[in-house]
Design a protein around this motif. Structure first.
Motif, PDB file in Angstrom:
ATOM      1  N   PHE A 261       0.833  -1.202   0.000  1.00 25.92           N
ATOM      2  CA  PHE A 261       0.000   0.000   0.000  1.00 25.92           C
ATOM      3  C   PHE A 261       0.867   1.251   0.000  1.00 25.92           C
ATOM      4  O   PHE A 261       0.619   2.199  -0.749  1.00 25.92           O
ATOM      5  CB  PHE A 261      -0.893   0.015   1.254  1.00 25.92           C
ATOM      6  CG  PHE A 261      -2.269  -0.502   1.010  1.00 25.92           C
ATOM      7  CD1 PHE A 261      -2.475  -1.829   0.687  1.00 25.92           C
ATOM      8  CD2 PHE A 261      -3.366   0.328   1.124  1.00 25.92           C
ATOM      9  CE1 PHE A 261      -3.745  -2.315   0.467  1.00 25.92           C
ATOM     10  CE2 PHE A 261      -4.636  -0.148   0.909  1.00 25.92           C
ATOM     11  CZ  PHE A 261      -4.836  -1.477   0.590  1.00 25.92           C
ATOM     12  N   ALA A 262       1.882   1.233   0.853  1.00 27.03           N
ATOM     13  CA  ALA A 262       2.770   2.394   0.936  1.00 27.03           C
ATOM     14  C   ALA A 262       3.480   2.630  -0.394  1.00 27.03           C
ATOM     15  O   ALA A 262       3.562   3.766  -0.885  1.00 27.03           O
ATOM     16  CB  ALA A 262       3.790   2.191   2.052  1.00 27.03           C
ATOM     17  N   LYS A 263       3.971   1.557  -0.999  1.00 31.24           N
ATOM     18  CA  LYS A 263       4.722   1.675  -2.238  1.00 31.24           C
ATOM     19  C   LYS A 263       3.849   2.124  -3.409  1.00 31.24           C
ATOM     20  O   LYS A 263       4.220   3.044  -4.162  1.00 31.24           O
ATOM     21  CB  LYS A 263       5.361   0.321  -2.578  1.00 31.24           C
ATOM     22  CG  LYS A 263       6.110   0.311  -3.906  1.00 31.24           C
ATOM     23  CD  LYS A 263       6.686  -1.077  -4.205  1.00 31.24           C
ATOM     24  CE  LYS A 263       7.426  -1.091  -5.532  1.00 31.24           C
ATOM     25  NZ  LYS A 263       7.998  -2.429  -5.823  1.00 31.24           N
ATOM     26  N   ASN A 264       2.702   1.485  -3.587  1.00 29.45           N
ATOM     27  CA  ASN A 264       1.895   1.690  -4.785  1.00 29.45           C
ATOM     28  C   ASN A 264       0.863   2.801  -4.681  1.00 29.45           C
ATOM     29  O   ASN A 264       0.389   3.293  -5.707  1.00 29.45           O
ATOM     30  CB  ASN A 264       1.187   0.377  -5.152  1.00 29.45           C
ATOM     31  CG  ASN A 264       2.150  -0.713  -5.546  1.00 29.45           C
ATOM     32  OD1 ASN A 264       2.776  -0.660  -6.588  1.00 29.45           O
ATOM     33  ND2 ASN A 264       2.279  -1.717  -4.692  1.00 29.45           N
ATOM     34  N   VAL A 292      10.457  10.392   8.919  1.00 33.63           N
ATOM     35  CA  VAL A 292       9.949  10.820   7.609  1.00 33.63           C
ATOM     36  C   VAL A 292      10.738  10.118   6.515  1.00 33.63           C
ATOM     37  O   VAL A 292      11.970  10.171   6.483  1.00 33.63           O
ATOM     38  CB  VAL A 292      10.062  12.352   7.440  1.00 33.63           C
ATOM     39  CG1 VAL A 292       9.558  12.763   6.056  1.00 33.63           C
ATOM     40  CG2 VAL A 292       9.271  13.060   8.532  1.00 33.63           C
ATOM     41  N   TYR A 293      10.015   9.457   5.615  1.00 40.60           N
ATOM     42  CA  TYR A 293      10.637   8.788   4.467  1.00 40.60           C
ATOM     43  C   TYR A 293      10.237   9.521   3.191  1.00 40.60           C
ATOM     44  O   TYR A 293       9.064   9.818   2.973  1.00 40.60           O
ATOM     45  CB  TYR A 293      10.188   7.328   4.378  1.00 40.60           C
ATOM     46  CG  TYR A 293      10.712   6.467   5.508  1.00 40.60           C
ATOM     47  CD1 TYR A 293      11.958   5.850   5.406  1.00 40.60           C
ATOM     48  CD2 TYR A 293       9.967   6.284   6.676  1.00 40.60           C
ATOM     49  CE1 TYR A 293      12.455   5.072   6.445  1.00 40.60           C
ATOM     50  CE2 TYR A 293      10.451   5.504   7.720  1.00 40.60           C
ATOM     51  CZ  TYR A 293      11.703   4.897   7.598  1.00 40.60           C
ATOM     52  OH  TYR A 293      12.192   4.123   8.635  1.00 40.60           O
ATOM     53  N   THR A 294      11.215   9.800   2.352  1.00 42.02           N
ATOM     54  CA  THR A 294      10.954  10.496   1.093  1.00 42.02           C
ATOM     55  C   THR A 294      11.064   9.565  -0.117  1.00 42.02           C
ATOM     56  O   THR A 294      10.908  10.006  -1.249  1.00 42.02           O
ATOM     57  CB  THR A 294      11.923  11.675   0.915  1.00 42.02           C
ATOM     58  OG1 THR A 294      13.271  11.191   0.983  1.00 42.02           O
ATOM     59  CG2 THR A 294      11.695  12.726   1.986  1.00 42.02           C
ATOM     60  N   ASP A 295      11.341   8.295   0.148  1.00 44.85           N
ATOM     61  CA  ASP A 295      11.329   7.303  -0.936  1.00 44.85           C
ATOM     62  C   ASP A 295      10.996   5.951  -0.336  1.00 44.85           C
ATOM     63  O   ASP A 295      11.315   5.665   0.827  1.00 44.85           O
ATOM     64  CB  ASP A 295      12.672   7.245  -1.667  1.00 44.85           C
ATOM     65  CG  ASP A 295      13.804   6.810  -0.758  1.00 44.85           C
ATOM     66  OD1 ASP A 295      14.089   5.602  -0.718  1.00 44.85           O
ATOM     67  OD2 ASP A 295      14.380   7.683  -0.067  1.00 44.85           O
ATOM     68  N   TYR A 296      10.367   5.098  -1.140  1.00 41.10           N
ATOM     69  CA  TYR A 296       9.922   3.799  -0.643  1.00 41.10           C
ATOM     70  C   TYR A 296      11.093   2.875  -0.311  1.00 41.10           C
ATOM     71  O   TYR A 296      11.037   2.117   0.666  1.00 41.10           O
ATOM     72  CB  TYR A 296       9.005   3.113  -1.660  1.00 41.10           C
ATOM     73  CG  TYR A 296       8.705   1.687  -1.280  1.00 41.10           C
ATOM     74  CD1 TYR A 296       7.818   1.405  -0.237  1.00 41.10           C
ATOM     75  CD2 TYR A 296       9.350   0.619  -1.919  1.00 41.10           C
ATOM     76  CE1 TYR A 296       7.565   0.096   0.152  1.00 41.10           C
ATOM     77  CE2 TYR A 296       9.101  -0.699  -1.531  1.00 41.10           C
ATOM     78  CZ  TYR A 296       8.209  -0.948  -0.499  1.00 41.10           C
ATOM     79  OH  TYR A 296       7.973  -2.236  -0.108  1.00 41.10           O
TER      80      TYR A 296
END
Length: 393
Positions: A261-264, A292-296
């Motif tokens: 879910f997070a990725k797509n 905080v994540y700015t990329d999967y």
């Protein structure tokens, strides 16, 4: 600044699972912008995976494509009656409202999109004749194989399911497009179209496919499996409960529906809405505080190394999904939208209650027999009185 054909090609194809006809796409872009369509059959209630194609439609618009959205009402009925004919019209209106609501929430301009209802041209004389021509060319084997990943498979399939792939192939010609966009589960229908459309004298189209979004249980997300999906109109509590029950083992990436879910959904929609991708894992300060994540890729790496706990990931994903769904829920709070929802998905008819026979408890057998004889005697006496009062002349 005007985009080059190469830049447009990059936008059109980025994050896709597969492209059939890449050279044809490059050649067309060298001359002009392309026309494409994405179709959806109005069957079950729309789930959150619809955000994935909507994000991609934004890419197509940015690349200068003319985009059509097909509301395939006849296909919905043909697919093993997933949408009964008497409900198709209401569900088509519901799907249009949902799709527009998703796109508005993502900031996608609706004026650049064209919505088309399948029955507006699929019932025409010309389309019907082409459909018959296809029926004379296509083998049962090819028709069944083409629809095997899309059309509901049953032990004794109806003829309608065999018509489905051919009609979808013809949609490409009658919508006047260069390309069709869909999920990778449509691949067999796309290759079917590439084989048979030229037999009718029509050109082979480009096919663009996005990867399928795993469901909460790790398998394909499906409108027919409530445990695998989150409906766009689920309440906040329902979203939290579904995510809480989802498969998400510590450090395990494979089959992890929450990470999927997070990725797509969450990273791409965040980038589209705000201009930069961002996902926040929410944690109390005593456990390290928010991250905080700015990329999967970084999120996946930390989860694999067990730096992110499944409980924190689940609660964070649920919170982000609820934020995403808030404007859509709000749109459907009006009396008009509630009525449309009721017409599209009426509650199942209540089953008639079975009439229970009155039981004679705590009575001696001889008392029950005496009571039965008394009832029978009363019935006989009533009949005798009726005959006595009857005029036989």
């Amino acid at each position: 600044m005007a985009q080059t054909p190469e830049q447009k090609f990059e936008l059109i194809t980025r994050n896709l699972g597969e492209v059939l006809g890449a050279d044809q796409l490059k050649a067309t872009l060298a001359e002009r912008d392309i026309k494409l369509y994405w179709g959806t059959a109005p069957t079950g209630r729309v789930h959150i995976a619809y955000f994935v194609p909507m994000v991609k439609l934004a890419d197509y618009l940015q690349a200068g494509c003319h985009v059509k959205i097909l509301l395939a009402d006849i296909h919905a009925f043909l697919d093993n009656m997933k949408a009964p004919i008497e409900l198709v019209q209401a569900r088509t209106k519901y799907y249009e409202q949902v799709v527009k609501s998703i796109l508005r929430s993502l900031g996608v301009p609706l004026e650049k999109l064209e919505f088309v209802v399948g029955s507006s041209y699929e019932l025409s004389r010309e389309f019907s004749m082409d459909n018959y021509k296809l029926a004379a060319l296509v083998t049962e084997h090819d028709a069944k194989k083409a629809g095997s990943e899309v059309v509901k498979q049953v032990a004794s399939p109806a003829l309608s399911g065999l018509l489905y792939p051919g009609m979808q192939a013809l949609d490409e010609e009658y919508l006047g497009v260069d390309a069709q966009f869909g999920g990778i589960d449509q691949r067999k229908i796309f290759t079917f179209a590439e084989k048979y459309l030229p037999m009718l004298g029509y050109s082979k189209r480009i096919h663009l496919m996005n990867s399928m979004v795993p469901g909460l249980n790790g398998s394909k997300m499906s409108a027919s499996d409530p445990n695998s999906k989150i409906d766009l109109l689920d309440t906040k509590k329902e979203v939290q409960n579904k995510i809480k029950k989802a498969y998400c083992e510590l450090g395990v990436i494979e089959g992890n529906g929450v990470l999927a879910f997070a990725k797509n959904v969450l990273f791409p929609t965040s980038e589209l809405r705000t201009g930069h991708a961002e996902f926040v894992v929410l944690r109390p300060e005593q456990y390290g505080g928010n991250t905080v994540y700015t990329d999967y890729a970084s999120l996946e790496s930390d989860f694999a190394e067990e730096k992110v706990h499944p409980g924190d990931l689940k609660s964070s994903v649920a919170a982000a999904i609820n934020t995403l769904l808030d404007p859509i829920r709000e749109h459907f709070e009006s009396a008009e939208m509630q009525q449309l929802l009721l017409e599209a998905y009426p509650p199942p008819a209540a089953k008639p209650k079975a009439v229970k026979q009155k039981k004679k408890h705590n009575k001696r057998p001889d008392a029950v027999d005496a009571e039965a004889k008394a009832e029978a005697g009363a019935e006989v006496k009533a009949v005798e009185e009726q005959l006595a009062n009857t005029n036989l002349d």
